[in-house]
Design a protein around this motif. Structure first.
Motif, mmCIF file in Angstrom:
data_model
loop_
_atom_site.group_PDB
_atom_site.id
_atom_site.type_symbol
_atom_site.label_atom_id
_atom_site.label_comp_id
_atom_site.label_asym_id
_atom_site.label_seq_id
_atom_site.Cartn_x
_atom_site.Cartn_y
_atom_site.Cartn_z
ATOM 1 N N PRO A 119 38.953 34.864 53.280
ATOM 2 C CA PRO A 119 39.965 35.181 54.294
ATOM 3 C C PRO A 119 41.069 36.058 53.701
ATOM 4 C CG PRO A 119 39.418 32.859 54.360
ATOM 5 C CD PRO A 119 38.663 33.436 53.208
ATOM 6 N N GLY A 120 41.596 36.955 54.533
ATOM 7 C CA GLY A 120 42.656 37.854 54.068
ATOM 8 C C GLY A 120 42.075 39.028 53.289
ATOM 9 N N ASN A 121 40.771 39.320 53.538
ATOM 10 C CA ASN A 121 40.080 40.408 52.825
ATOM 11 C C ASN A 121 40.190 40.261 51.316
ATOM 12 O OD1 ASN A 121 39.259 41.536 55.184
ATOM 13 N ND2 ASN A 121 41.024 42.914 55.328
ATOM 14 N N LYS A 122 40.088 39.020 50.864
ATOM 15 C CA LYS A 122 40.239 38.806 49.425
ATOM 16 C C LYS A 122 38.886 38.723 48.738
ATOM 17 C CE LYS A 122 44.731 36.787 49.357
ATOM 18 N NZ LYS A 122 45.538 35.615 49.403
ATOM 19 N N CYS A 123 38.875 39.123 47.467
ATOM 20 C CA CYS A 123 37.662 38.995 46.674
ATOM 21 C C CYS A 123 37.324 37.503 46.553
ATOM 22 C CB CYS A 123 37.913 39.598 45.292
ATOM 23 S SG CYS A 123 36.734 39.019 44.081
ATOM 24 N N PRO A 124 36.051 37.128 46.824
ATOM 25 C CA PRO A 124 35.712 35.703 46.794
ATOM 26 C C PRO A 124 35.872 35.094 45.403
ATOM 27 C CG PRO A 124 33.746 37.077 47.087
ATOM 28 C CD PRO A 124 34.934 37.986 47.187
ATOM 29 N N ASP A 125 35.788 35.931 44.384
ATOM 30 C CA ASP A 125 35.872 35.412 43.024
ATOM 31 C C ASP A 125 37.310 35.402 42.513
ATOM 32 O OD1 ASP A 125 35.188 34.499 40.574
ATOM 33 O OD2 ASP A 125 34.301 36.372 39.859
ATOM 34 N N HIS A 126 37.973 36.547 42.647
ATOM 35 C CA HIS A 126 39.306 36.664 42.046
ATOM 36 C C HIS A 126 40.442 36.313 42.989
ATOM 37 C CE1 HIS A 126 36.849 39.179 39.321
ATOM 38 N NE2 HIS A 126 37.589 38.562 38.432
ATOM 39 N N LYS A 127 40.120 36.193 44.265
ATOM 40 C CA LYS A 127 41.144 35.830 45.264
ATOM 41 C C LYS A 127 42.271 36.860 45.310
ATOM 42 C CE LYS A 127 39.034 31.907 46.211
ATOM 43 N NZ LYS A 127 38.454 31.291 45.132
ATOM 44 N N VAL A 128 41.973 38.097 44.955
ATOM 45 C CA VAL A 128 42.978 39.152 45.137
ATOM 46 C C VAL A 128 42.465 40.062 46.255
ATOM 47 C CG1 VAL A 128 43.823 39.216 42.756
ATOM 48 C CG2 VAL A 128 41.898 40.647 43.395
ATOM 49 N N GLU A 129 43.397 40.742 46.936
ATOM 50 C CA GLU A 129 42.998 41.556 48.078
ATOM 51 C C GLU A 129 42.084 42.699 47.656
ATOM 52 O OE1 GLU A 129 45.715 43.150 51.209
ATOM 53 O OE2 GLU A 129 46.647 41.185 50.837
ATOM 54 N N ALA A 130 40.982 42.859 48.392
ATOM 55 C CA ALA A 130 40.092 43.981 48.100
ATOM 56 C C ALA A 130 40.686 45.245 48.720
ATOM 57 C CB ALA A 130 38.715 43.701 48.678
ATOM 58 N N GLU A 131 40.293 46.399 48.150
ATOM 59 C CA GLU A 131 40.840 47.663 48.660
ATOM 60 C C GLU A 131 39.782 48.361 49.489
ATOM 61 O OE1 GLU A 131 42.448 50.177 45.598
ATOM 62 O OE2 GLU A 131 43.015 48.429 44.402
ATOM 63 N N ARG A 132 40.219 49.032 50.565
ATOM 64 C CA ARG A 132 39.290 49.811 51.379
ATOM 65 C C ARG A 132 39.147 51.181 50.722
ATOM 66 N NH1 ARG A 132 35.520 48.299 54.875
ATOM 67 N NH2 ARG A 132 34.946 50.074 56.140
ATOM 68 N N LEU A 133 37.955 51.518 50.296
ATOM 69 C CA LEU A 133 37.757 52.811 49.645
ATOM 70 C C LEU A 133 36.681 53.613 50.383
ATOM 71 C CD1 LEU A 133 37.646 52.079 45.794
ATOM 72 C CD2 LEU A 133 39.598 52.793 47.163
ATOM 73 N N ALA A 134 36.853 54.909 50.403
ATOM 74 C CA ALA A 134 35.830 55.787 50.973
ATOM 75 C C ALA A 134 35.705 56.984 50.040
ATOM 76 C CB ALA A 134 36.229 56.260 52.356
ATOM 77 N N GLU A 135 34.467 57.390 49.734
ATOM 78 C CA GLU A 135 34.302 58.496 48.795
ATOM 79 C C GLU A 135 32.870 59.018 48.838
ATOM 80 O OE1 GLU A 135 34.367 57.161 44.649
ATOM 81 O OE2 GLU A 135 34.402 55.099 45.357
ATOM 82 N N PRO A 136 32.684 60.290 48.442
ATOM 83 C CA PRO A 136 31.301 60.760 48.311
ATOM 84 C C PRO A 136 30.663 60.036 47.140
ATOM 85 C CG PRO A 136 32.875 62.518 47.759
ATOM 86 C CD PRO A 136 33.675 61.308 48.103
ATOM 87 N N SER A 137 29.402 59.758 47.235
ATOM 88 C CA SER A 137 28.800 58.942 46.185
ATOM 89 C C SER A 137 27.295 59.173 46.117
ATOM 90 C CB SER A 137 29.077 57.473 46.505
ATOM 91 O OG SER A 137 28.370 56.644 45.633
ATOM 92 N N TYR A 138 26.772 59.089 44.920
ATOM 93 C CA TYR A 138 25.320 59.032 44.800
ATOM 94 C C TYR A 138 24.874 57.615 45.105
ATOM 95 C CZ TYR A 138 25.016 63.660 42.806
ATOM 96 O OH TYR A 138 25.068 65.021 42.644
ATOM 97 N N PHE A 139 23.736 57.563 45.772
ATOM 98 C CA PHE A 139 23.170 56.251 46.082
ATOM 99 C C PHE A 139 21.852 56.068 45.347
ATOM 100 C CE2 PHE A 139 26.319 56.501 49.253
ATOM 101 C CZ PHE A 139 26.574 55.202 49.670
#
Ligand code: MSP
Length: 687
Positions: free
Chosen positions: A140-160
């Motif tokens: 909850p709160g868009n937090k990382c399930p492991d570290h409990k810190v807020e995750a960041e919304r990122l967008a970028e070109p990327s190789y898949f």
């Protein structure tokens, strides 16, 4: 000669080593030492994972060039492992040229195989994990399930990377290699994850530059996991080592990074053209070292560092031994504790008092005293030489001891070979117990009194044979202690490069007349006073513990000594935990019935609640309690509780003061409140 290639994860350098990270390293060393004793050509690899956004940011925050930051930050890892007796054949840093070249080569192979394509990635990214999360996986709160810190919304070109193409091939691989992932339960988890469907994964970044450049498209750096996993291969390049050691026999990893090793890594390798026989043989996922049930980590402020434990050993044993020896004994105790007290594969709570107790009893009383008893008698009656026992015939006691050692040596070896160090240590300590029993029943001191010198020599010779075997069997767990025992027993030092299998098959038959070495106490006792000082010295460096809260870090659960540590949420409940106190002691504790009038979360302290509790006084008391993981604040309002009312006020950060402690049973997140019947008014004293 067979070979054995074992790896640890490579550690992020934005943290210093703590006991949680030392755990994998120590167990890797225990296991590799066993293989070395069996004369297997052993290669043990560790290193540091130095690329990625969080390193780039950490360097920026400190205002130093990233390279310089990385050089400084890798230092503590390189320095720490030898202090813990961990000897590796290579230490790889992902910022080294040899690594860059090798992972670029892997990348080219995967690309040329048609498994990479350019796309755009958008998602929730946890900088600490260096991983994207789906919305579903976030706390909850868009937090990382492991570290409990807020995750960041990122967008970028990327190789898949076309991971989706590998679903069938991975499942087929798991089918044909059912013990690829160990313990077996973890294999099932991995299979279900893959059966649930695999999506292509983003394997490059353009939003930061601290990484391995993607060949032929240098705007991109490789995703840290592609880069990091490559270390197991890159470290062998450029010499004959690849032919000698590839593929790895085992990657030891924590359960949090199993998926990367058991799904991504074999898929990357297949894509790079490796055949199924060239994939790693096993990935063993161990559990977490926890403190009061929570993962030990810097973020949770509950981490104990090996450095502080070594310092505490040095301080506690300074009257009895040289500082360097005390630190070696400390390192070995840590190693022994991690191998023996925690089942490899499961989570295990780290507990300082348990550590001291095992030091005093299993190491000091059982093993250390055994060595002293036998060697003191040998000094007295056989001039510190291996006695000639041939004047008496071995009887049932000798046969029994021989059998116990044969069983222990086989069992311990078998368990170490299948990554079960805890059961291996249990087996070795069965041999220790058998040897103690042998000495107790054969009572050499009584034989000496009765003038039964032939019998006495037989008993001492048998006991020395037993100790000699033990000195080898304890060595993987406690290399310094094993060497010290060997030295006292007059044995040549064990070699990291053994060319002959020296793992015992039972008692080690020593040659009569061999001179023994100098006798010295190996594990000086930590009495109650020293134990208290030891524990408070270590806890003094644990940020969460120093803050003070009922949810105390490393709260000890077992003891036979006086309680030195701060209050605990969950005192042990077994009979052994009971310490006698006088009636007067008990009378000093003022327990009162309270009623919770108000409760709220303490901002930024995700374990604490602030409560107003009516104790029948003019005003409700403010109490700060570590109950938040078990209770919603509102649910506590109106609850009747039992309060330690005369506890000295305790300061938390930001001037928050607690005026009492609420009693609860069990452990977070399943705490239950101690309570009182409805008709007992607030303020009533329990006696
Ligand atoms: N850099 C990655 C690994 C890349 S491997 C190709 C990473 N690093 S880490 O420093 O965060 O963690 C390294 C290892 O330490 C992991 O196996 C992790 O599970 C382990 N541990 C960290 N804290 C731990 C405990 N409290 N208990 C047990 N192991 C723990 O992940």
């Amino acid at each position: 000669m067979s070979r054995f290639y074992v790896t640890t994860p490579i550690y992020y350098i934005n943290d210093v080593p703590h006991l949680g990270t030392a755990y994998t390293t120590i167990l890797a060393d225990v296991i590799s030492r066993y293989h070395r004793l069996r004369a297997q050509d052993t290669w043990a690899l560790t290193g540091t994972d130095e690329h990625g956004l969080k390193i780039e940011r950490a360097a920026e925050e400190r205002g130093v060039p990233t390279e310089q930051f990385a050089d400084q930050a890798a230092g503590p890892f390189k320095k720490m492992w030898p202090q813990l007796g961990c000897e590796f054949d290579d230490f790889i840093r992902t910022t080294e040229g040899r690594h860059t070249e090798a992972v670029q080569e892997l990348w080219r192979r995967v690309r040329d195989n048609g498994d990479l394509y350019l796309g755009k990635y958008e998602g929730w990214y946890c900088v600490r994990c260096e991983a994207y999360y789906t919305e579903r996986d976030l706390a909850p709160g868009n937090k990382c399930p492991d570290h409990k810190v807020e995750a960041e919304r990122l967008a970028e070109p990327s190789y898949f990377f076309k991971l989706s193409q590998y679903e069938e091939r991975l499942l087929a691989f798991y089918e044909s290699h059912p013990d690829f992932v160990l313990p077996p339960g973890r294999m099932n988890e991995v299979k279900s994850f893959v059966k649930g469907g695999l999506e292509d994964i983003s394997v490059s970044r353009t939003t930061f530059s601290w990484g391995v450049p993607v060949p032929d498209d240098e705007k991109h750096v490789m995703y840290v996991w592609f880069d990091a996993l490559g270390n197991y291969w890159s470290a062998l390049q450029g010499s004959k080592k690849t032919e000698a050691y590839w593929p790895p026999n085992v990657h030891l990893v924590g359960k949090d990074i199993l998926r990367f090793h058991a799904v991504y890594w074999p898929a990357f390798l297949m894509a790079a053209g490796f055949s199924l026989d060239e994939l790693p043989e096993h990935v063993f996922a161990h559990g977490w070292l926890t403190v009061n049930g929570e993962k030990m980590s810097k973020t949770l402020r509950n981490a104990v560092t090996p450095t502080h434990l070594l310092e505490a050993f040095e301080a506690s044993l300074k009257d009895q031994m040289e500082p360097a020896t005390a630190r070696e004994v400390g390192a070995d105790t840590m190693r022994y504790y991690l191998a023996r007290a925690v089942a490899f594969g499961q989570d295990g709570d780290f507990n300082l008092r348990d550590l001291v107790q095992r030091y005093n009893s299993e190491l000091g009383n059982s093993l250390g005293n055994l060595v002293q008893r036998v060697l003191a008698q040998t000094e007295r009656h056989a001039e510190s030489r291996v006695p000639d026992g041939s004047g008496a015939s071995p009887g049932e006691a000798e046969a029994e001891l021989g059998r116990a050692f044969e069983e222990a040596a086989h069992a311990a070896g078998d368990f170490l070979a299948v990554f079960q160090p805890q059961r291996a240590a249990d087996a070795v300590w069965k041999a220790v117990d058998a040897a103690n029993k042998y000495i107790d029943t054969r009572a050499p001191w009584a034989l000496a009194k009765q003038g039964e010198m032939d019998e006495l020599r037989l008993v001492l010779k048998t006991a020395i044979d037993a100790l000699s075997a033990l000195s080898v069997m304890v060595w993987p767990f406690m290399p310094s202690v094993g060497m010290e025992m060997g030295q006292q027993l007059g044995l040549p030092p064990l070699s990291m490069e053994a060319t002959e299998d020296v793992w015992p098959t039972g008692l080690l038959n020593r040659t009569a007349g061999d001179a023994l070495g100098k006798r010295r106490v190996i594990f000086p006792k930590l009495d109650a006073k020293k134990e208290a000082a030891f524990i408070s010295q270590v806890l003094g460096h644990v940020p969460g513990a120093a803050e003070g809260a009922e949810t105390k870090t490393a709260a000890p659960k077992k003891t036979t000594a006086k309680p030195p540590a701060p209050p605990e949420t969950a005192p042990g409940s077994s009979a052994e935990d009971m310490r006698e106190i006088t009636f007067d002691d008990f009378q000093k504790v003022e327990l009162r019935v309270g009623v919770v009038k108000a409760a709220e979360n303490v901002p930024k302290k995700d374990r604490l609640l602030r409560l107003d509790v009516d104790l029948g006084e003019a005003e409700p008391r403010q109490i700060v309690a570590g109950l938040r993981e078990s209770f919603e604040a509102e649910a506590l309002v109106g609850r009747r509780v039992v309060v330690v009312a005369n506890l000295a006020p305790r300061k938390f950060s930001k001037g928050l003061v607690s005026h009492g402690m609420i009693l609860a049973a069990g452990k977070n997140p399943n705490l239950r409140l101690a309570t009182a019947p409805e008709d007992v008014p607030a303020g009533t004293r329990l006696s």
